[in-house]
Design a protein around this motif. Structure first.
Motif, PDB file in Angstrom:
ATOM      1  N   VAL A 533       0.864  -0.979   0.212  1.00 45.52           N
ATOM      2  CA  VAL A 533       0.117  -0.041   0.413  1.00 45.52           C
ATOM      3  C   VAL A 533       0.801   1.143   0.062  1.00 45.52           C
ATOM      4  N   PRO A 537       0.459   2.244  -4.218  1.00 41.52           N
ATOM      5  CA  PRO A 537      -0.931   2.927  -3.951  1.00 41.52           C
ATOM      6  C   PRO A 537      -1.759   2.100  -4.872  1.00 41.52           C
ATOM      7  N   HIS A 538      -1.490   2.559  -6.525  1.00 42.93           N
ATOM      8  CA  HIS A 538      -2.247   2.447  -6.939  1.00 42.93           C
ATOM      9  C   HIS A 538      -2.982   0.990  -7.099  1.00 42.93           C
ATOM     10  N   ASP A 541      -5.164  -0.425  -4.942  1.00 44.38           N
ATOM     11  CA  ASP A 541      -6.620  -0.001  -4.882  1.00 44.38           C
ATOM     12  C   ASP A 541      -7.863  -0.483  -5.246  1.00 44.38           C
ATOM     13  N   TYR A 542      -9.094  -0.243  -4.462  1.00 38.49           N
ATOM     14  CA  TYR A 542      -9.838  -1.299  -5.049  1.00 38.49           C
ATOM     15  C   TYR A 542     -10.435  -0.718  -6.056  1.00 38.49           C
TER      16      TYR A 542
END
Length: 825
Positions: A533, A537-538, A541-542
């Protein structure tokens, strides 16, 4: 006379289809994919439009060779793999391998393996859909780039052997995030008050306190509740309002893949993987007496709830004959599929509703019958009318207090005559009094029969009892396989056909453990999620993951170009990889100060990360190598839960296949978890690293004495077998091997039993590494009668016997033991 060659994925499917096609066709199996990206390298040329470098899968060479040979003598080739992206890709790879034959190549698809469906498909063949191939290839390349470029960074920063995946890591994040929500949840106390009342006619009923002075009830402690209860005991009650409504409970649609997996977990205690394995068997064909092999269900990988008109008409006839015309709806039900569903496919249903579970009982295994019954019942129920209820809601006034009571009576069973959908564990994140009224009405509809006597507005009621009850709000429950699959589907993460594999991978990587059917992240799982994360982070990402699935769908539909989308993804991703290689936290090198004192040297200890998670280590390392497990208070502070019981045994968990408890067992390769239902159920699971380290037996006392400190020696078991260790460990670390009573022929040191890294037993010299003598067969203290060697060796025979032989080079002495002679008699 030349025949047409038909290629499917499995022998079972080939057998069923071959029966329908006749002698003009030769049906054979490719055994699944024949080509893939090789595991030894990235095998994707990112500099040249992500060109994949495919190779024949190891072990498939003979299959491909046989297919090429069969293709040379065939007049045409029909590729009949499953009707989805993976099936289309299998056909495309087969065509590439068989391309040199210059024969016409046709693509045939069918949603069910029945005579009519198969013959109709072969009467109207098509060509390979390149859009489906591109979508599958894009997914495969994406997963390879993410996995092969992120995983090495984790090896460097955390530990070798772990992995990251484009979808698996996001699924893991769901479990980790839920676990942290549960840990952070603060329970809130609340109270309810039930009042038992009686009208002019029985039965008595219970009403719940709803409002005080027109405001919703919010009782948060016992003192306040007791005061209200006392007042409720002293007021008179009458009916203020009475409403009666007809409520309809509509049937659920027939199964999609994800719903089938969820219900299999809830009702049958299957894992998602097991459910799909059995569904594959039912789809490919089962021998059912005189009818022979026949596919019992339609294709089980689908996100559509569409049902063909022929199947609906057959279901209507069956329902009328079995249950009566009242259970046949006026018009065939129509269900709406989710966004992006492939409407060319049908829902999962029986190929003929007249093959009811009872008629197939003697042809199916227990698990096959259970899953088929679930599919059959769900489909039949989906073609029936709604259930009807009379719902009565009573509002009662008692002074300043307003009470409510609701009840329902089933007037017509409808679809519930056949099937009721399973439910997941409910959560209670807010007091009942704070819930909205719509939610209350929905809850009433889902309750069992509740009796409300005949009442009239204004009727006086007699008080029987006042019962206060204490409650606490509860956090959201941990994910089960059913609820995790449901969450993945709702978030748009992955696709139903991949869910089973995702759940298997995160367990096999020791990222999560499953206890009582619920997922809990391990410490390793939490660390990996945090690092990913932070650095990606991308990717984690959900919404980003869900958008990638939508992009794959658009590639399949021809709306987007797969190469352009790969460039759009890989540009920023390659930069994230470079930054993470430098900037990702190095867990291996991190130290966390504590107030713990080293028992050996008195220095402070720090928390470090090792092979089996966090542990305490002396700050005076390497002069002092003192280590120990984290104490309970530090485990709690760091959010670490034991994966084994205090006794050292793995926490009991249900078998993925039959639901019985898993128990610790030992085999030639060490400890593992096996189903307690063996031999009926042969399910096994490898231990996580923490479980394995804690699974070794307790030290056993011996009569041996330590030659360094004089304390008694104990028998311990390590990675490479049993050994003697000083009983005062860790004060004295003296160890020595266990002699088997035979000396080494090269240096006269004792020989001992040992194990390789893979668990295979061998016998080696205790003077190793100075002396490297070793042999596989167990030495026997008996001189060779032919050459005079100091010992012979036992050799286990394939037939189950044992022979005694000489291991000296050039000596051929061998004899069978009595046991071997008897075994061969």
């Amino acid at each position: 006379m030349p025949k047409s060659l038909v290629i499917v994925e499995s022998p079972a499917k080939a057998k069923t289809i071959g029966k329908y096609l006749g002698e003009a066709f030769v049906v054979t199996a490719s055994m699944g994919h024949v080509r893939d990206l090789p595991a030894k390298s990235l095998s994707v040329d990112v500099e040249h439009d992500f060109a994949p470098q495919y190779e024949i899968i190891v072990g498939r060479e003979k299959v491909v060779s046989a297919l090429k040979k069969a293709a040379k003598t065939a007049d045409a080739i029909y590729l009949a793999a499953d009707p989805d992206r993976e099936g289309e890709a299998i056909c495309w790879h087969l065509k590439q391998e068989l391309g040199a034959t210059k024969k016409p190549v046709h693509r045939v698809t069918f949603n069910e393996i029945t005579k009519h469906a198969v013959q109709e498909a072969f009467n109207h063949p098509s060509i390979i859909d390149q859009r489906l191939v591109d979508a599958q290839q894009t997914r495969r390349i994406l997963d390879r780039l993410v996995g092969y470029q992120i995983s090495p960074i984790l090896w460097d920063k955390v530990k070798r052997g772990i992995s990251a995946g484009r979808v698996q890591s996001v699924a893991l994040r769901l479990i980790v995030d839920r676990d942290r929500e549960i840990r952070a949840f603060v329970k809130a106390e609340y109270w309810s008050v039930d009042v038992s009342l009686a009208g002019r006619t029985p039965p008595p009923f219970v009403a719940r306190l709803h409002k005080i002075d027109g405001e919703r009830v919010n009782l948060s402690n016992q003192e306040e509740t007791d005061a209200v209860s006392d007042q409720l005991s002293s007021v008179s009650y009458q009916v203020a309002d009475l409403t009666r409504k007809e409520k309809r409970r509509n049937p659920v649609p027939p199964f999609t893949t994800s719903k089938l997996q969820q219900e299999s977990v809830r009702k049958l205690r299957f894992t998602a993987k097991r459910a799909m394995q059995i569904a594959q068997q039912l789809y490919e064909g089962i021998e059912i007496g005189e009818e022979g092999a026949v596919g019992l269900i339609t294709y089980m990988r689908t996100d559509s709830v569409r049902v063909s008109g022929e199947a609906q008409a057959e279901a209507a006839r069956y329902i009328s004959e079995r249950f009566g015309q009242a259970f046949v709806p006026e018009r065939p039900p129509v269900y709406r599929s989710g966004r992006g569903a492939q409407e060319a496919h049908e829902a999962v249903r029986p190929t003929s509703v007249y093959r009811d579970p009872a008629s197939l009982r003697r042809f199916l295994t227990k698990d096959q019958l259970a899953l088929y019954s679930l599919i059959w019942n769900r489909f039949v129920a989906s073609q029936m009318p709604p259930a009807l209820y009379d719902v009565t809601t009573v509002t009662i006034q008692g002074g300043r207090f307003t009470l409510r009571a609701s009840g329902r009576h089933q007037r017509f069973a409808g679809f519930m005559q056949v099937y009721i959908e399973g439910k997941d564990e409910a959560s209670e994140t807010k007091p009942a009094e704070a819930k909205d009224e719509t939610a209350e009405e929905t809850a009433v509809e889902e309750e069992a029969e509740l009796a409300i006597p005949p009442l009239e507005v204004g009727e006086q009621l007699r008080l029987l009892d006042v019962t206060p009850a204490q409650h606490f709000t509860q956090p959201l429950p941990r994910y089960t396989e059913a609820t995790l699959v449901k969450e993945l589907e709702e978030q748009g993460i992955g696709r139903p056909s991949t869910y089973a594999a995702i759940l298997s991978v995160i367990q096999n990587r020791d990222y999560v453990v499953k206890a009582q059917g619920k997922f809990r992240p391990t410490e390793l799982g939490g660390i990996v999620v945090d690092l990913l994360v932070e650095s990606f982070p991308h990717v984690m990402d959900y919404e980003f993951t869900a958008r990638m699935e939508t992009t794959l769908d658009e590639i399949e539909e021809g709306q987007k170009n797969w190469i352009e989308e790969m460039h759009r993804f890989y540009g920023p991703f390659s930069q994230w990889v470079k930054e993470a290689a430098v900037g990702m936290r190095n867990i291996k090198a991190m130290e966390e100060k504590t107030d713990e004192i080293c028992e050996r040297c008195g220095n402070k200890m720090v928390i470090r990360w090792g092979r089996f998670g966090r542990f305490l280590a002396c700050t005076n390392y390497p002069e002092c190598k003192g280590t120990r497990e984290l104490p309970p208070e530090l485990k709690e502070e760091n959010g670490i839960e034991d994966e084994v019981n205090a006794s050292g045994e793995a926490k009991a968990e249900p078998c993925d296949n039959c639901g019985r408890p898993m128990v610790m067992k030992r085999g030639r390769f060490g400890a593992f978890l096996g189903c307690s239902g063996y031999p009926e159920c042969k399910t096994i699971r490898k231990l996580s690293q923490t479980e394995a380290s804690s699974a070794r037996p307790a030290p056993q006392p011996t009569n041996e004495v330590c030659d360094k400190c004089g304390n008694p020696m104990v028998l311990r078991e390590g990675r490479f077998g049993r050994f003697l260790s000083c009983g005062s460990y860790p004060t004295c670390k003296n160890i020595r091997p266990i002699s088997i009573g035979v000396n080494c022929p090269q240096c006269t040191s004792p020989l001992s039993e040992r194990r390789t890294k893979r668990g295979r037993v061998f016998y080696g010299c205790t003077a190793y590494p100075k002396c490297a003598f070793a042999l596989w067969d167990r030495p026997v203290q008996e001189p060779c009668p032919r050459c005079g060697a100091a010992f012979l060796a036992e050799k286990k025979l394939k037939g189950g016997g044992v022979s005694i032989r000489c291991v000296t080079e050039g000596c051929a002495y061998v004899r069978e033991t009595d046991a071997a002679v008897k075994a061969n008699a």
